[in-house]
Design a protein around this motif. Sequence first.
Motif, PDB file in Angstrom:
ATOM      1  N   SER A  32     -32.539   1.871 156.446  1.00  0.00           N
ATOM      2  CA  SER A  32     -31.785   1.133 154.874  1.00  0.00           C
ATOM      3  C   SER A  32     -32.544   2.193 153.634  1.00  0.00           C
ATOM      4  O   SER A  32     -32.904   2.000 153.504  1.00  0.00           O
ATOM      5  CB  SER A  32     -31.561  -0.430 155.160  1.00  0.00           C
ATOM      6  N   ILE A  33     -31.131   1.953 152.758  1.00  0.00           N
ATOM      7  CA  ILE A  33     -31.045   2.334 151.500  1.00  0.00           C
ATOM      8  C   ILE A  33     -31.405   1.155 150.569  1.00  0.00           C
ATOM      9  O   ILE A  33     -30.804   0.186 150.944  1.00  0.00           O
ATOM     10  CB  ILE A  33     -30.245   3.069 150.831  1.00  0.00           C
ATOM     11  N   ASP A  34     -32.477   1.344 149.534  1.00  0.00           N
ATOM     12  CA  ASP A  34     -33.161   0.520 149.444  1.00  0.00           C
ATOM     13  C   ASP A  34     -33.166   0.664 147.326  1.00  0.00           C
ATOM     14  O   ASP A  34     -32.696   1.934 146.831  1.00  0.00           O
ATOM     15  CB  ASP A  34     -34.136  -0.069 149.833  1.00  0.00           C
ATOM     16  N   TRP A  35     -33.815  -0.275 146.762  1.00  0.00           N
ATOM     17  CA  TRP A  35     -33.509  -0.144 145.362  1.00  0.00           C
ATOM     18  C   TRP A  35     -35.323   0.766 145.445  1.00  0.00           C
ATOM     19  O   TRP A  35     -35.465   0.756 144.091  1.00  0.00           O
ATOM     20  CB  TRP A  35     -33.448  -0.978 144.301  1.00  0.00           C
ATOM     21  N   ARG A  36     -36.044   0.428 145.837  1.00  0.00           N
ATOM     22  CA  ARG A  36     -37.332   0.570 145.906  1.00  0.00           C
ATOM     23  C   ARG A  36     -37.861   1.764 147.093  1.00  0.00           C
ATOM     24  O   ARG A  36     -37.880   1.228 148.407  1.00  0.00           O
ATOM     25  CB  ARG A  36     -38.002  -0.268 145.448  1.00  0.00           C
ATOM     26  N   ASP A  37     -38.954   2.418 147.029  1.00  0.00           N
ATOM     27  CA  ASP A  37     -39.408   2.570 148.353  1.00  0.00           C
ATOM     28  C   ASP A  37     -41.184   1.522 148.589  1.00  0.00           C
ATOM     29  O   ASP A  37     -41.309   0.331 147.323  1.00  0.00           O
ATOM     30  CB  ASP A  37     -40.394   3.727 147.903  1.00  0.00           C
ATOM     31  N   GLU A  77     -26.557  -4.584 146.595  1.00  0.00           N
ATOM     32  CA  GLU A  77     -25.476  -3.142 145.766  1.00  0.00           C
ATOM     33  C   GLU A  77     -26.269  -3.153 145.105  1.00  0.00           C
ATOM     34  O   GLU A  77     -26.111  -2.015 143.756  1.00  0.00           O
ATOM     35  CB  GLU A  77     -24.605  -3.111 145.950  1.00  0.00           C
ATOM     36  N   TRP A  78     -26.688  -3.916 144.086  1.00  0.00           N
ATOM     37  CA  TRP A  78     -26.060  -3.853 142.272  1.00  0.00           C
ATOM     38  C   TRP A  78     -27.990  -3.554 141.614  1.00  0.00           C
ATOM     39  O   TRP A  78     -28.130  -2.428 141.007  1.00  0.00           O
ATOM     40  CB  TRP A  78     -26.405  -5.535 141.431  1.00  0.00           C
ATOM     41  N   ASN A  83     -31.228   1.320 140.803  1.00  0.00           N
ATOM     42  CA  ASN A  83     -31.596   2.827 140.866  1.00  0.00           C
ATOM     43  C   ASN A  83     -31.131   3.942 140.892  1.00  0.00           C
ATOM     44  O   ASN A  83     -31.794   4.883 140.828  1.00  0.00           O
ATOM     45  CB  ASN A  83     -32.685   2.622 142.442  1.00  0.00           C
ATOM     46  N   LEU A  84     -29.646   4.147 141.575  1.00  0.00           N
ATOM     47  CA  LEU A  84     -29.310   5.199 141.203  1.00  0.00           C
ATOM     48  C   LEU A  84     -28.775   5.606 140.084  1.00  0.00           C
ATOM     49  O   LEU A  84     -28.809   6.783 139.511  1.00  0.00           O
ATOM     50  CB  LEU A  84     -28.426   5.731 141.978  1.00  0.00           C
ATOM     51  N   ILE A  85     -28.836   4.978 139.196  1.00  0.00           N
ATOM     52  CA  ILE A  85     -28.901   5.512 137.405  1.00  0.00           C
ATOM     53  C   ILE A  85     -29.804   5.996 136.974  1.00  0.00           C
ATOM     54  O   ILE A  85     -29.585   6.859 136.566  1.00  0.00           O
ATOM     55  CB  ILE A  85     -27.865   3.982 136.916  1.00  0.00           C
ATOM     56  N   VAL A  89     -29.455  10.001 140.522  1.00  0.00           N
ATOM     57  CA  VAL A  89     -29.641  10.613 141.393  1.00  0.00           C
ATOM     58  C   VAL A  89     -27.681   9.826 141.423  1.00  0.00           C
ATOM     59  O   VAL A  89     -26.671  11.270 142.427  1.00  0.00           O
ATOM     60  CB  VAL A  89     -30.109   9.244 142.638  1.00  0.00           C
ATOM     61  N   LEU A  90     -27.234   9.700 140.960  1.00  0.00           N
ATOM     62  CA  LEU A  90     -25.660   9.436 140.317  1.00  0.00           C
ATOM     63  C   LEU A  90     -24.949  11.061 140.463  1.00  0.00           C
ATOM     64  O   LEU A  90     -23.740  11.528 141.433  1.00  0.00           O
ATOM     65  CB  LEU A  90     -25.374   8.969 139.235  1.00  0.00           C
ATOM     66  N   GLU A  91     -25.301  12.149 139.890  1.00  0.00           N
ATOM     67  CA  GLU A  91     -25.001  13.158 139.547  1.00  0.00           C
ATOM     68  C   GLU A  91     -25.107  14.515 140.821  1.00  0.00           C
ATOM     69  O   GLU A  91     -23.685  15.024 141.423  1.00  0.00           O
ATOM     70  CB  GLU A  91     -25.554  14.161 138.439  1.00  0.00           C
ATOM     71  N   GLN A  92     -25.931  13.976 142.316  1.00  0.00           N
ATOM     72  CA  GLN A  92     -25.592  14.828 143.308  1.00  0.00           C
ATOM     73  C   GLN A  92     -24.699  13.687 144.634  1.00  0.00           C
ATOM     74  O   GLN A  92     -24.532  14.863 145.372  1.00  0.00           O
ATOM     75  CB  GLN A  92     -27.519  14.352 144.001  1.00  0.00           C
ATOM     76  N   ILE A  93     -23.940  12.748 143.889  1.00  0.00           N
ATOM     77  CA  ILE A  93     -22.785  12.208 144.819  1.00  0.00           C
ATOM     78  C   ILE A  93     -21.484  12.645 143.970  1.00  0.00           C
ATOM     79  O   ILE A  93     -21.106  12.036 142.637  1.00  0.00           O
ATOM     80  CB  ILE A  93     -22.690  10.830 144.341  1.00  0.00           C
ATOM     81  N   GLY A  94     -20.543  12.970 145.247  1.00  0.00           N
ATOM     82  CA  GLY A  94     -19.172  13.218 144.667  1.00  0.00           C
ATOM     83  C   GLY A  94     -18.147  12.020 144.490  1.00  0.00           C
ATOM     84  O   GLY A  94     -17.202  11.545 143.651  1.00  0.00           O
TER      85      GLY A  94
END
Length: 169
Positions: A32-37, A77-78, A83-85, A89-94
């Motif tokens: 699952s995608i998380d905000w931390r490893d 999600e928040w 974390n994506l910001i 990582v955002l620039e890798q998402i269309g």
Amino acid sequence: MANSGCEVHRFDPSVKSAHVLESERLWYHRLSIDWRDPHPAFAAQKPYSNTRKLGTILNEFGHHKIDVLKADLESAEWKVLENLILEDVLEQIGQLIFEIHLHWPGFEVSGSDSSAVRFWYSLLKELELQDFRLFHSYKDLSKPQLFLKKDIFNASSCYTLGWVNTRWK
């Protein structure tokens, strides 16, 4: 999407095997995608931990872009969006399609109601500053009409929002 020729990866921590190729282009992963490893000490004790940051997953899979990321992260999600910001990582998402939950602030989001709303707003504003434009909004009226644990008429505790990266190449 897989039937149309796209490579699709579905992350679900309840999948029995670590990686399953369901069809020619559809993968299921026990992640699952998380905000931390996972913390390194914890990861050493449990080498097959099933949560990772999206950037880590991309690196592990050798991927450099995601055409469409659709996620229901059950109130994480928040923090995942933050974390994506923060990790660019955002620039890798269309396209980014998130189910967002508003019935409580979310995992590791604390403080007053107004500080939670400011945090949410700052993330949504940052999406806009990074040239993501909202193209879809769906209010799920079958969910409770709660906003930060308060009943609100004609509201929903759950929305699906979709953004497109206008700089996507």
